[in-house]
Design a protein around this motif. Sequence first.
Motif, mmCIF file in Angstrom:
data_model
loop_
_atom_site.group_PDB
_atom_site.id
_atom_site.type_symbol
_atom_site.label_atom_id
_atom_site.label_comp_id
_atom_site.label_asym_id
_atom_site.label_seq_id
_atom_site.Cartn_x
_atom_site.Cartn_y
_atom_site.Cartn_z
ATOM 1 N N LEU A 97 14.749 -10.526 6.670
ATOM 2 C CA LEU A 97 16.166 -10.313 7.333
ATOM 3 C C LEU A 97 16.404 -8.897 8.513
ATOM 4 C CD1 LEU A 97 17.772 -10.281 3.632
ATOM 5 C CD2 LEU A 97 18.085 -11.158 5.225
ATOM 6 N N GLU A 153 21.193 -13.452 8.758
ATOM 7 C CA GLU A 153 21.666 -13.465 7.753
ATOM 8 C C GLU A 153 22.103 -14.566 7.146
ATOM 9 O OE1 GLU A 153 24.370 -10.351 4.355
ATOM 10 O OE2 GLU A 153 23.539 -10.279 6.747
ATOM 11 N N TRP A 206 17.979 -10.030 -1.896
ATOM 12 C CA TRP A 206 19.163 -10.215 -1.354
ATOM 13 C C TRP A 206 19.250 -10.656 -2.208
ATOM 14 C CZ3 TRP A 206 18.201 -14.158 2.620
ATOM 15 C CH2 TRP A 206 19.525 -14.880 3.360
#
Length: 380
Positions: free
Chosen positions: A46, A51, A97
């Motif tokens: 990331l 994103e 995430w």
Amino acid sequence: MAENPDRRPTDLEEGTQLPRSGRPPPANERLSAIRAFVDEEVGAYLATHAEHLYPDRLVARLRCLGAFGAAVSESYGGGNWPAPGTARLSYELARGWQSLAGLVGTHLKLCRLVERHGTAEQRNAWLAPMARGEKVFARAYHEQGVPHPAQLRTRVHADGRLYGHKGWVTNARHADRIVAIARAGDATIAVLTDPGRPGVEIGPELPRPGMLGISLAEVTFTGYEFDPDEDVLGGRGHDLTEALRTYDLTSYVARALGSADAVYEAALRHVRAATGGRSPQARGAVNLRVGELTMCRAVMRTVWHSTTGTRPSLSSGEAKVFCTSALQELVRNAALLCGGAGYAGGEAALGRHYRDALALPIIGVPSDTLLSHIGEEALA
């Protein structure tokens, strides 16, 4: 699926030791590898990738790690993990995430649906590639203002075609099959639709505060043709009404706790690195805020154990409402504690968890819907 061009163990694991069956690797071994993947690879990915893009590389790694087959029986090549194992999978992915937890979690729900309700031919055709992550499924169920599956407006017409509109379909743009929940006469059925065929229209990405990267879109069925014997889960007329009325939201509790643990540990790292030269008064204020974070996290963990123990004192719906709300409080206080440098600096993990925390109460069964049910039961 379409390609995009572009720790340590925690006390969550207490009391959830899983049996070893030899083949494939047991859940604890797989979870250790997934924990390492989250710690070593997700943040690094990331830091160098936008994103909002579909995370092809991370999805490929999750295939190799067996995440997509966790809920599938060994006879179809899956891991056959018991419920505590799949909840821990949600927890571990959410530490890194929430989007990964959502992608895998949605797919696992469809694996269970196919295994429990599919015909022998459907299980043989789909479960092995689903377990390997070669075929990823999405579910088109949600319709605005429809509280009960018997009231769905999506319908199968007499000509054998599917018509209807669905909102909030996770994985919609990258799924190999979209399982459309519809009414056919007096039954609620699931139609296995191919999103690449005529009659399936996937809308633009829906705006949301967080959980980017995986697709979230509306899907419209405009006369989609299907075989009612082969493409209806369980065969022609197989009724899923009662199955769809029951749901387990434990995975969302695990996801909230995973995010809370990640935020808490990130906040402690930031504070330890930043408080050296501060006055005693400033350090006292910091200690107070850290105490608030610690208590909030501890209560969330207690709720988790109260929900998943052998004699649960809370329903999964009650736990989902509480923990997703508590996560918002925890991450907001962590952002205030860490300031702009902690929120946006480095790998920006705190900022990502902050945005995802805003989305978590409205996914799955929205917290307002659950609260309404809880209030109705209390007044009965």
